[in-house]
Design a protein around this motif. Sequence first.
Motif, PDB file in Angstrom:
ATOM      1  N   GLU A 144       1.145  -1.426   0.317  1.00 46.67           N
ATOM      2  CA  GLU A 144       0.048  -0.354  -0.467  1.00 46.67           C
ATOM      3  C   GLU A 144       0.694   1.261   0.175  1.00 46.67           C
ATOM      4  O   GLU A 144       0.302   2.392  -0.473  1.00 46.67           O
ATOM      5  N   ALA A 145       2.203   0.957   1.178  1.00 49.96           N
ATOM      6  CA  ALA A 145       3.012   2.264   1.090  1.00 49.96           C
ATOM      7  C   ALA A 145       3.589   2.883  -0.715  1.00 49.96           C
ATOM      8  O   ALA A 145       3.765   3.766  -1.054  1.00 49.96           O
ATOM      9  N   GLU A 146       4.046   1.584  -1.357  1.00 51.47           N
ATOM     10  CA  GLU A 146       4.630   1.837  -2.783  1.00 51.47           C
ATOM     11  C   GLU A 146       3.292   2.113  -3.934  1.00 51.47           C
ATOM     12  O   GLU A 146       3.562   2.887  -4.161  1.00 51.47           O
ATOM     13  N   GLU A 147       2.476   1.615  -3.522  1.00 53.03           N
ATOM     14  CA  GLU A 147       1.761   1.952  -4.258  1.00 53.03           C
ATOM     15  C   GLU A 147       0.922   3.768  -3.858  1.00 53.03           C
ATOM     16  O   GLU A 147       1.255   4.096  -4.907  1.00 53.03           O
ATOM     17  N   ALA A 148       1.246   3.604  -2.892  1.00 54.68           N
ATOM     18  CA  ALA A 148       1.507   5.568  -2.532  1.00 54.68           C
ATOM     19  C   ALA A 148       1.896   6.346  -3.467  1.00 54.68           C
ATOM     20  O   ALA A 148       1.760   7.535  -3.165  1.00 54.68           O
ATOM     21  N   LYS A 149       3.379   5.612  -3.314  1.00 55.63           N
ATOM     22  CA  LYS A 149       4.430   6.429  -3.671  1.00 55.63           C
ATOM     23  C   LYS A 149       4.066   6.851  -5.107  1.00 55.63           C
ATOM     24  O   LYS A 149       4.836   7.630  -6.050  1.00 55.63           O
ATOM     25  N   SER A 150       4.138   5.247  -5.856  1.00 59.76           N
ATOM     26  CA  SER A 150       3.958   5.153  -7.393  1.00 59.76           C
ATOM     27  C   SER A 150       3.025   6.230  -8.040  1.00 59.76           C
ATOM     28  O   SER A 150       2.769   7.089  -8.781  1.00 59.76           O
ATOM     29  N   LYS A 151       1.977   6.193  -6.857  1.00 58.86           N
ATOM     30  CA  LYS A 151       0.975   7.488  -7.477  1.00 58.86           C
ATOM     31  C   LYS A 151       1.335   8.924  -7.488  1.00 58.86           C
ATOM     32  O   LYS A 151       0.617   9.851  -7.822  1.00 58.86           O
ATOM     33  N   ARG A 152       1.478   8.908  -6.633  1.00 60.66           N
ATOM     34  CA  ARG A 152       2.427  10.860  -6.442  1.00 60.66           C
ATOM     35  C   ARG A 152       3.247  10.828  -7.735  1.00 60.66           C
ATOM     36  O   ARG A 152       3.735  11.678  -8.776  1.00 60.66           O
TER      37      ARG A 152
END
Length: 152
Positions: A144-152
């Motif tokens: 979830e943390a990686e996905e949140a970083k990639s969306k930014r």
Amino acid sequence: CLIGRGKQFSNPEEIDRQMKAQREKEENEGAERGSSSESEEESSSDDEPKKKGIEGLIEIENPNRVSQKSKKVVEIDVNAPKELSRREREEIEKQKAKERYMKLHLEGKTDQARADLARLAIIKKQREDAARKRDELRKGEKKEAEEAKSKR
């Protein structure tokens, strides 16, 4: 007034010396007794305890009465097996039973040991399941943390 004093023990050499002196004294008395007939009569009265009251007049046979005989040091057998009292025997039996139980318990042959092992197995399984769930949650959080970083 012997209160507070420590016990005094004789050493073996002192006991041997006293025993030799006692034997020599008895041998000297034996030689004197052979010469006089009066001392023979006195020695026969020394063997029987002095009777009190009417005991001297009436013969009493009481099977429950135990006469106390004093033993000489020479007559006492130190190597003879000591008879244990009932309490001592019971205490020894109790200790042996406890040792047998502990041995069986450590081998896992008693009911209590089986119950303990079963309980431990259940707890071990629960802990493994909990550890697995924690790992899955951590992995999920990382994703979830990686996905949140990639969306930014």
